[in-house]
Design an enzyme around this catalytic site. Structure first.
Site, PDB file in Angstrom:
ATOM      1  N   VAL A  24       0.855  -1.173   0.000  1.00 34.84           N
ATOM      2  CA  VAL A  24       0.000   0.000   0.000  1.00 34.84           C
ATOM      3  C   VAL A  24       0.900   1.235   0.000  1.00 34.84           C
ATOM      4  CG1 VAL A  24      -1.687   1.301   1.352  1.00 34.84           C
ATOM      5  CG2 VAL A  24      -1.856  -1.197   1.213  1.00 34.84           C
ATOM      6  N   LYS A  25       0.614   2.198  -0.851  1.00 35.78           N
ATOM      7  CA  LYS A  25       1.357   3.463  -0.886  1.00 35.78           C
ATOM      8  C   LYS A  25       0.553   4.500  -0.131  1.00 35.78           C
ATOM      9  CE  LYS A  25       4.248   6.684  -2.207  1.00 35.78           C
ATOM     10  NZ  LYS A  25       4.057   7.633  -1.119  1.00 35.78           N
TER      11      LYS A  25
END
Length: 189
Positions: free
Chosen positions: A26-27
């Site tokens: 996840v960014k």
């Protein structure tokens, strides 16, 4: 490792890579930060190389629980009352004077979401040339040893592309603005 460390940057691609050689993370939409646990304290480095420890004192304090000679790469994030990650709150904190930063930290403490282990104490040393899978395992082992509760956490990761696509399509409104693909050989994309 020498201060400041240069950091790998994600590269935009039109779609998530396919294949067995990829992990997906996840960014988060926060403030990129290197956490240095030295022999006598903690220093926090912005992507630019600046020392930002004064603005993120709550994270520096949490970093004292890491073993000396640990260097992590991650993202400082701040959540709103409804649990969403606020880029604006992170930017406000990063641009604050030390006095204002302490006041903001009391209102909304930060979290440090680590996504890479750059260095560990001996016998490991510099981890940057090691494969992603080794660095990820070392990160998870390291963070499992921290006292609970801790604001230092590992980023969510998966090797399942369908899960990564679900994250990509659903988490944007939570302050996660894309999914990052990581080659298991290194942090390439």
């Amino acid at each position: 490792m020498d201060w400041p460390a240069s950091v790998a940057l994600a590269q935009s691609v039109p779609e998530l890579p396919i294949g067995t050689d990829w992990s997906y993370e996840v960014k988060l939409d926060g403030h990129r930060m290197i956490m240095w646990r030295t022999g006598d304290g903690v220093r926090l480095q912005a992507r630019s190389g600046r020392d930002v420890s004064a603005a993120w004192g709550d994270l520096a304090l949490a970093g004292h629980h890491l073993p000396a000679r640990t260097v992590l790469d991650g993202e400082a994030v701040i959540t709103t009352e409804d649990g969403r990650i606020s880029f604006e709150a992170a930017q406000a904190r990063a641009a604050s004077s030390p006095t204002r930063a302490r006041r903001l930290a009391a209102q909304r403490p930060a979290h440090y979401i680590a996504f890479d282990t750059l260095q560990l104490p001996s016998p490991n040393g510099d981890m940057r040339a090691r494969p992603y899978s080794e660095r990820r395992a070392a990160l998870l082992n390291l963070l499992a040893e921290l006292p609970a509760p801790t604001p230092i956490q590992a980023v969510s990761a998966t090797t399942d592309r369908d899960t990564a696509l679900t994250w990509y399509n659903t988490l944007h409104n939570q302050g996660c603005f894309r999914t990052t693909a990581v080659s298991r050989r290194g942090r390439e994309s």
